[in-house]
Design an enzyme around this catalytic site. Structure first.
Site, PDB file in Angstrom:
ATOM      1  N   ASP A   1      26.017  26.362   3.346  1.00 35.83           N
ATOM      2  CA  ASP A   1      26.157  25.706   4.519  1.00 35.83           C
ATOM      3  C   ASP A   1      25.109  26.074   5.617  1.00 35.83           C
ATOM      4  O   ASP A   1      24.394  25.482   6.141  1.00 35.83           O
ATOM      5  CB  ASP A   1      27.559  25.270   4.998  1.00 35.83           C
ATOM      6  CG  ASP A   1      28.252  24.140   4.089  1.00 35.83           C
ATOM      7  OD1 ASP A   1      27.828  23.214   4.124  1.00 35.83           O
ATOM      8  OD2 ASP A   1      29.463  24.353   4.093  1.00 35.83           O
TER       9      ASP A   1
ATOM     10  N   ASP B   1      35.898  21.979   8.967  1.00 35.62           N
ATOM     11  CA  ASP B   1      35.490  22.015   7.707  1.00 35.62           C
ATOM     12  C   ASP B   1      35.419  23.518   7.422  1.00 35.62           C
ATOM     13  O   ASP B   1      34.760  24.107   8.301  1.00 35.62           O
ATOM     14  CB  ASP B   1      34.361  21.154   7.069  1.00 35.62           C
ATOM     15  CG  ASP B   1      34.755  19.755   7.018  1.00 35.62           C
ATOM     16  OD1 ASP B   1      35.804  19.487   7.035  1.00 35.62           O
ATOM     17  OD2 ASP B   1      33.713  19.062   6.943  1.00 35.62           O
TER      18      ASP B   1
ATOM     19  N   GLU C   1      26.244  10.659   8.770  1.00 38.46           N
ATOM     20  CA  GLU C   1      26.761  10.353   7.361  1.00 38.46           C
ATOM     21  C   GLU C   1      26.897   8.623   7.225  1.00 38.46           C
ATOM     22  O   GLU C   1      26.224   8.235   6.189  1.00 38.46           O
ATOM     23  CB  GLU C   1      28.299  10.858   7.310  1.00 38.46           C
ATOM     24  CG  GLU C   1      28.529  12.551   6.997  1.00 38.46           C
ATOM     25  CD  GLU C   1      29.563  13.122   6.796  1.00 38.46           C
ATOM     26  OE1 GLU C   1      29.674  14.143   6.136  1.00 38.46           O
ATOM     27  OE2 GLU C   1      30.669  12.778   7.384  1.00 38.46           O
TER      28      GLU C   1
ATOM     29  N   LEU D   1      24.487  19.979   4.131  1.00 40.26           N
ATOM     30  CA  LEU D   1      24.848  20.061   2.964  1.00 40.26           C
ATOM     31  C   LEU D   1      26.201  19.326   2.820  1.00 40.26           C
ATOM     32  O   LEU D   1      27.176  20.018   2.986  1.00 40.26           O
ATOM     33  CB  LEU D   1      24.798  21.450   2.493  1.00 40.26           C
ATOM     34  CG  LEU D   1      25.087  21.938   0.975  1.00 40.26           C
ATOM     35  CD1 LEU D   1      23.709  21.492   0.351  1.00 40.26           C
ATOM     36  CD2 LEU D   1      25.227  23.142   0.751  1.00 40.26           C
ATOM     37  N   ASP D   2      26.190  18.029   2.306  1.00 35.19           N
ATOM     38  CA  ASP D   2      27.401  17.290   2.094  1.00 35.19           C
ATOM     39  C   ASP D   2      28.014  17.524   0.915  1.00 35.19           C
ATOM     40  O   ASP D   2      27.437  17.927  -0.145  1.00 35.19           O
ATOM     41  CB  ASP D   2      27.005  15.708   2.201  1.00 35.19           C
ATOM     42  CG  ASP D   2      28.069  14.886   2.084  1.00 35.19           C
ATOM     43  OD1 ASP D   2      28.919  14.719   2.799  1.00 35.19           O
ATOM     44  OD2 ASP D   2      28.307  14.367   0.791  1.00 35.19           O
TER      45      ASP D   2
ATOM     46  N   ASP E   1      23.317  15.878   8.107  1.00 39.02           N
ATOM     47  CA  ASP E   1      24.486  16.842   7.380  1.00 39.02           C
ATOM     48  C   ASP E   1      23.709  17.512   6.273  1.00 39.02           C
ATOM     49  O   ASP E   1      23.287  17.051   5.264  1.00 39.02           O
ATOM     50  CB  ASP E   1      25.397  15.998   6.565  1.00 39.02           C
ATOM     51  CG  ASP E   1      26.576  16.924   5.972  1.00 39.02           C
ATOM     52  OD1 ASP E   1      26.595  17.960   5.882  1.00 39.02           O
ATOM     53  OD2 ASP E   1      27.682  16.215   5.709  1.00 39.02           O
TER      54      ASP E   1
ATOM     55  N   GLU F   1      25.898  18.390  11.460  1.00 36.35           N
ATOM     56  CA  GLU F   1      27.149  18.800  11.554  1.00 36.35           C
ATOM     57  C   GLU F   1      27.596  20.135  11.714  1.00 36.35           C
ATOM     58  O   GLU F   1      28.897  20.593  12.047  1.00 36.35           O
ATOM     59  CB  GLU F   1      27.627  18.288   9.780  1.00 36.35           C
ATOM     60  CG  GLU F   1      29.353  18.324   9.680  1.00 36.35           C
ATOM     61  CD  GLU F   1      29.521  18.432   8.105  1.00 36.35           C
ATOM     62  OE1 GLU F   1      30.744  18.099   8.000  1.00 36.35           O
ATOM     63  OE2 GLU F   1      28.880  18.629   7.088  1.00 36.35           O
ATOM     64  N   GLU F   2      26.929  20.880  11.664  1.00 39.45           N
ATOM     65  CA  GLU F   2      27.235  22.449  11.616  1.00 39.45           C
ATOM     66  C   GLU F   2      27.122  23.047  13.188  1.00 39.45           C
ATOM     67  O   GLU F   2      27.481  24.109  13.374  1.00 39.45           O
ATOM     68  CB  GLU F   2      26.496  23.409  10.641  1.00 39.45           C
ATOM     69  CG  GLU F   2      26.327  22.954   9.252  1.00 39.45           C
ATOM     70  CD  GLU F   2      27.796  23.161   8.642  1.00 39.45           C
ATOM     71  OE1 GLU F   2      28.700  23.813   9.148  1.00 39.45           O
ATOM     72  OE2 GLU F   2      27.875  22.208   7.724  1.00 39.45           O
TER      73      GLU F   2
END
Length: 340
Positions: free
Chosen positions: A78, A72, A284, A124-125, A122, A101-102
């Site tokens: 983020d 992404d 998630e 900032l989804d 996560d 996630e990052e």
């Protein structure tokens, strides 16, 4: 509580911290570490909420110029949210490992700052919606390290969702809300910026047995499998009764929150282009499935309960169908039919 009309403020309100402390009292062996950890998450959520609302003023919109591990495009917010979560959790002295996630790899906490919990999040989804002011959120799941006597490694995070201690999400919408479950139902806490606290506003949230809304990206219909295509067709063109309404925001937190409150089903199915789905299991799928089940709903990949899937990679993906139990049952029945 003050008598109605005598005070504009509830003088006996239940904050999120007070709620967690009440739950802690039910477990005499509890050390208070989980309460401390959740307070660290709440500090991160407050800071992210403030940043989201000031993003335009402080030039935080736009891309940071990189991609994260799942491909992404990374936005400036983020990066900020990720740093906030990592720093707040590290400084809580309650975590030994974090999966974000990052970050390509799990983040190991320095030995002298370690605790017994593992947090997958996560930060900032739905960040693709940042620039157009659509609701976004943060998702988190807390596990306990299975073997406290060994150094924390990435393998310690590879636990199925049925081992979650806490699942929750923050929604940055018309208000900032944290929806949380510690395994005893689902509670909703709304942020009151006047006092800087999350107050219990939605007690024992339950998901309707059946809803009237389906939610997925219909732009990918040509890539769906037969079961997904048949299910959506049955909701748009039912043999009897009214068709379901379609609602899709494109931010998992916002779409799942609406599904939790109004009933229905949220779907991010596998496609021919992404046979393992797109949503990530650890940070998630699992926390959201945990909340949905605690609210009386259901979550599956079409064939298996989401919370029973054993992850083999920290960024593992899975197809996801979650929401009202009867609606999800319909999806599973179609997969069973087409698998024969």
């Amino acid at each position: 509580m003050a008598e109605q009309g005598s005070s504009p403020i509830d003088t006996n309100c239940i904050t999120l911290t007070r709620y967690v402390l009440q739950q802690q009292r039910k477990h005499p062996q509890a050390t208070g570490d989980l309460t401390q950890l959740l307070n660290a998450i709440l500090t991160a959520v407050k800071a992210v909420s403030s940043a989201v609302r000031k993003a335009g003023i402080h030039n935080l919109y736009g891309l940071a110029g990189t991609e994260n591990v799942t491909g992404d495009q990374v936005k400036k917010l983020d990066v900020l949210a990720n740093d906030l979560f990592i720093n707040m959790l590290k400084s809580s002295f309650t975590t030994c490992l974090m999966v974000s996630e990052e970050n390509d790899n799990a983040v190991e906490v320095e030995t002298d700052m370690q605790g017994k919990y593992i947090v997958c999040f996560d930060p900032l989804d739905g960040s693709s919606n940042i620039d157009c002011l659509v609701s976004i959120g943060s998702i988190f799941g807390v596990y306990k390290k299975s073997n406290p006597d060994t150094p924390a490694t990435e393998a310690d995070a590879l636990q199925p969702g049925n081992q979650l201690v806490v699942g929750g999400y923050a929604l940055y919408g018309s208000a900032t809300m944290v929806v949380l479950s510690v395994g005893e139902g689902v509670q909703g806490f709304t942020y009151d910026p006047a006092i800087g606290e999350f107050l219990l506003t939605e007690r024992n949230i339950t998901c309707k047995p059946r809803g009237k809304i389906y939610s997925l990206n219909e732009g990918y219909e040509q890539f769906w499998d037969k079961a997904t295509r048949e299910y959506v067709k049955s909701k748009k063109y039912p043999a009897k009764g009214k068709p379901y309404s379609a609602r899709y925001i494109g931010s998992m937190v916002a779409d799942v929150h609406r599904t939790l409150v109004y009933g229905g089903i949220f779907m991010y199915p596998a496609t021919s282009e992404a046979p393992k789905g797109k949503l990530r299991l650890l940070y998630e799928g699992n926390p959201m499935a945990f909340i949905m089940e605690q609210a009386g709903g259901k979550a599956t990949d079409g064939r298996r309960r989401i919370l029973d899937i054993q992850p083999t990679n920290i960024h593992e993906r899975a197809p996801i169908f979650m929401g009202s139990k009867e609606d999800v049952d319909d999806v599973e029945a179609l997969y069973k039919q087409f698998d024969q």
